[in-house]
Design an enzyme around this catalytic site. Structure first.
Site, PDB file in Angstrom:
ATOM      1  N   SER A   9       0.563  -1.351  -0.010  1.00 22.56           N
ATOM      2  CA  SER A   9      -0.094  -0.018   0.159  1.00 22.56           C
ATOM      3  C   SER A   9       0.803   1.056  -0.309  1.00 22.56           C
ATOM      4  O   SER A   9       1.473   1.331   0.997  1.00 22.56           O
ATOM      5  CB  SER A   9      -1.082  -0.212   1.573  1.00 22.56           C
ATOM      6  OG  SER A   9      -1.632   1.490   1.488  1.00 22.56           O
ATOM      7  N   HIS A  34      -1.411  -1.110  -4.417  1.00 19.55           N
ATOM      8  CA  HIS A  34      -2.308  -1.474  -4.086  1.00 19.55           C
ATOM      9  C   HIS A  34      -2.410   1.008  -3.939  1.00 19.55           C
ATOM     10  O   HIS A  34      -2.042   1.313  -2.603  1.00 19.55           O
ATOM     11  CB  HIS A  34      -2.836  -1.497  -2.560  1.00 19.55           C
ATOM     12  CG  HIS A  34      -3.788  -1.532  -1.698  1.00 19.55           C
ATOM     13  ND1 HIS A  34      -5.206  -2.081  -2.108  1.00 19.55           N
ATOM     14  CD2 HIS A  34      -4.306  -0.950  -0.796  1.00 19.55           C
ATOM     15  CE1 HIS A  34      -6.071  -1.976  -1.794  1.00 19.55           C
ATOM     16  NE2 HIS A  34      -5.570  -0.981  -0.027  1.00 19.55           N
ATOM     17  N   ASP A  36      -4.797   3.695  -1.564  1.00 13.37           N
ATOM     18  CA  ASP A  36      -5.961   4.236  -0.827  1.00 13.37           C
ATOM     19  C   ASP A  36      -6.330   5.581  -0.776  1.00 13.37           C
ATOM     20  O   ASP A  36      -5.852   6.247  -0.282  1.00 13.37           O
ATOM     21  CB  ASP A  36      -5.351   2.934   0.477  1.00 13.37           C
ATOM     22  CG  ASP A  36      -4.912   2.173   0.739  1.00 13.37           C
ATOM     23  OD1 ASP A  36      -6.244   1.512   0.846  1.00 13.37           O
ATOM     24  OD2 ASP A  36      -4.185   2.103   0.998  1.00 13.37           O
ATOM     25  N   MET A  38      -9.195   8.044   0.735  1.00 10.74           N
ATOM     26  CA  MET A  38      -9.625   8.649   1.152  1.00 10.74           C
ATOM     27  C   MET A  38     -10.632  10.292   1.014  1.00 10.74           C
ATOM     28  O   MET A  38      -9.924  10.675   0.780  1.00 10.74           O
ATOM     29  CB  MET A  38      -8.775   8.324   2.535  1.00 10.74           C
ATOM     30  CG  MET A  38      -7.952   6.769   2.762  1.00 10.74           C
ATOM     31  SD  MET A  38      -7.319   6.540   4.283  1.00 10.74           S
ATOM     32  CE  MET A  38      -7.016   5.204   3.709  1.00 10.74           C
ATOM     33  N   HIS A  67      -8.648   1.084  -4.227  1.00 12.77           N
ATOM     34  CA  HIS A  67      -9.508   1.688  -3.135  1.00 12.77           C
ATOM     35  C   HIS A  67      -9.617   2.216  -2.728  1.00 12.77           C
ATOM     36  O   HIS A  67      -9.550   3.581  -2.083  1.00 12.77           O
ATOM     37  CB  HIS A  67      -8.509   0.559  -1.773  1.00 12.77           C
ATOM     38  CG  HIS A  67      -9.711   0.198  -0.262  1.00 12.77           C
ATOM     39  ND1 HIS A  67      -8.742   0.056   0.760  1.00 12.77           N
ATOM     40  CD2 HIS A  67     -10.902  -0.375  -0.269  1.00 12.77           C
ATOM     41  CE1 HIS A  67     -10.108  -0.200   1.922  1.00 12.77           C
ATOM     42  NE2 HIS A  67     -11.268  -0.348   0.879  1.00 12.77           N
ATOM     43  N   MET A  69     -12.493   4.798  -0.337  1.00 11.87           N
ATOM     44  CA  MET A  69     -13.118   4.745   0.474  1.00 11.87           C
ATOM     45  C   MET A  69     -13.784   6.179   0.407  1.00 11.87           C
ATOM     46  O   MET A  69     -12.777   6.841   1.290  1.00 11.87           O
ATOM     47  CB  MET A  69     -11.978   4.803   1.734  1.00 11.87           C
ATOM     48  CG  MET A  69     -11.162   3.432   1.781  1.00 11.87           C
ATOM     49  SD  MET A  69     -10.065   2.906   3.300  1.00 11.87           S
ATOM     50  CE  MET A  69      -8.468   3.425   1.236  1.00 11.87           C
ATOM     51  N   MET A 138     -11.701  -5.995   5.372  1.00 10.53           N
ATOM     52  CA  MET A 138     -11.040  -4.999   6.412  1.00 10.53           C
ATOM     53  C   MET A 138     -10.855  -5.530   7.146  1.00 10.53           C
ATOM     54  O   MET A 138     -11.254  -6.253   7.839  1.00 10.53           O
ATOM     55  CB  MET A 138     -11.446  -3.815   6.422  1.00 10.53           C
ATOM     56  CG  MET A 138     -11.756  -2.514   4.915  1.00 10.53           C
ATOM     57  SD  MET A 138     -10.001  -2.205   4.089  1.00 10.53           S
ATOM     58  CE  MET A 138      -9.638  -1.959   5.493  1.00 10.53           C
ATOM     59  N   ASP A 176      -6.491  -6.758   4.104  1.00 12.22           N
ATOM     60  CA  ASP A 176      -6.503  -5.393   4.063  1.00 12.22           C
ATOM     61  C   ASP A 176      -6.568  -4.733   5.228  1.00 12.22           C
ATOM     62  O   ASP A 176      -7.213  -4.374   5.935  1.00 12.22           O
ATOM     63  CB  ASP A 176      -7.119  -4.527   2.907  1.00 12.22           C
ATOM     64  CG  ASP A 176      -6.045  -2.697   2.780  1.00 12.22           C
ATOM     65  OD1 ASP A 176      -5.352  -2.486   3.536  1.00 12.22           O
ATOM     66  OD2 ASP A 176      -7.075  -2.472   2.170  1.00 12.22           O
TER      67      ASP A 176
END
Ligand code: DX5
Ligand code: ZN
Length: 216
Positions: A9, A34, A36, A38, A67, A69, A138, A176
């Site tokens: 990540s 990966h 992330d 957010m 991913h 979020m 998660m 994750d």
């Protein structure tokens, strides 16, 4: 079961030099990254957006496992497709028409994943397992790297692995949060095949060896 993959990540890399983070992942001999994303609303933190993904795209052939979020992930599908994401995973708890978002992801030529938080009933994923090729469990509450692994995730992984076997399906089961060699092995035994690792990967003295141990 799909082959085992380690997806470092980028959240745990230096945010002032993501290009270096990409090189570190390549030097470890890995194929996935990966990312992330957010929004400070679905989760209590902000990370980075599609422009970072677009600027990293020409630097590497790594598979971009993005991913989301986000409270409204459907609004950003086109932007991440344009930025060069190969895979978009959206949360079952977010505020969107999940089936429609999955269709939109695939119609942009990307692979689609469905994610669940540690306290979500894995049965909520059932309606989508035919249309995604990855289910993300998660193992921390999303928002921050470096948190402790929540063992309750193992039950969800086992549930999804049993569903996969019963259906003769081949979707990936990704885990994750708080993944190190020990927790990764527990997840592998439970049926996971795709391992996101942030802190443990970037801090490992020998990252290639860390990845090998995780999938051995
Ligand atoms: C958490 C993120 C994770 C995180 C994992 O919100 O989705 O991908 O970066 O980091 P570690 O491995 O440090 O728990
Ligand atoms: Zn993630």
């Amino acid at each position: 079961m799909p082959n085992a993959v380690v997806a470092p990540s980028l959240l745990a890399a230096n945010h002032g030099d993501f290009a270096q983070g990409v090189r570190i992942v390549e030097e470890a001999g890995l194929n996935w990254l990966h990312l992330d994303i957010m929004d400070g609303h679905f989760v209590p933190n902000i990370s980075f957006g599609p422009q970072v993904v677009a600027d990293l795209r020409p630097l590497t052939k790594l598979h971009f496992d993005v991913h989301l979020m986000l409270t409204n992930p459907d609004r950003f599908v086109a932007a991440f497709a344009k930025a060069g994401a190969e895979r978009l995973t959206v949360h079952v708890e977010a505020d969107h028409d999940i089936a429609q978002t999955i269709t939109a992801i695939k119609s942009h030529g990307m692979s689609a994943g469905i994610a669940m938080n540690p306290d979500t009933d894995p049965r909520r994923l059932l309606p989508y397992l035919e249309s995604v090729d990855l289910a993300l469990c998660m193992s921390v509450f999303p928002g921050f790297g470096g948190q402790a692994f929540i063992p309750a995730v193992l039950k969800s992984i086992e549930f999804l692995a049993a569903e996969r076997a019963a259906r003769g399906a081949d979707f990936r089961i990704e885990v994750d949060g708080g993944i190190n060699v020990e927790t990764g092995r527990q997840c592998r035994t439970a049926g996971a095949d795709t391992f996101v690792a942030g802190t443990a990967f970037f801090k490992a003295p020998d990252r290639a060896a860390f990845a090998r141990q995780l999938t051995a």
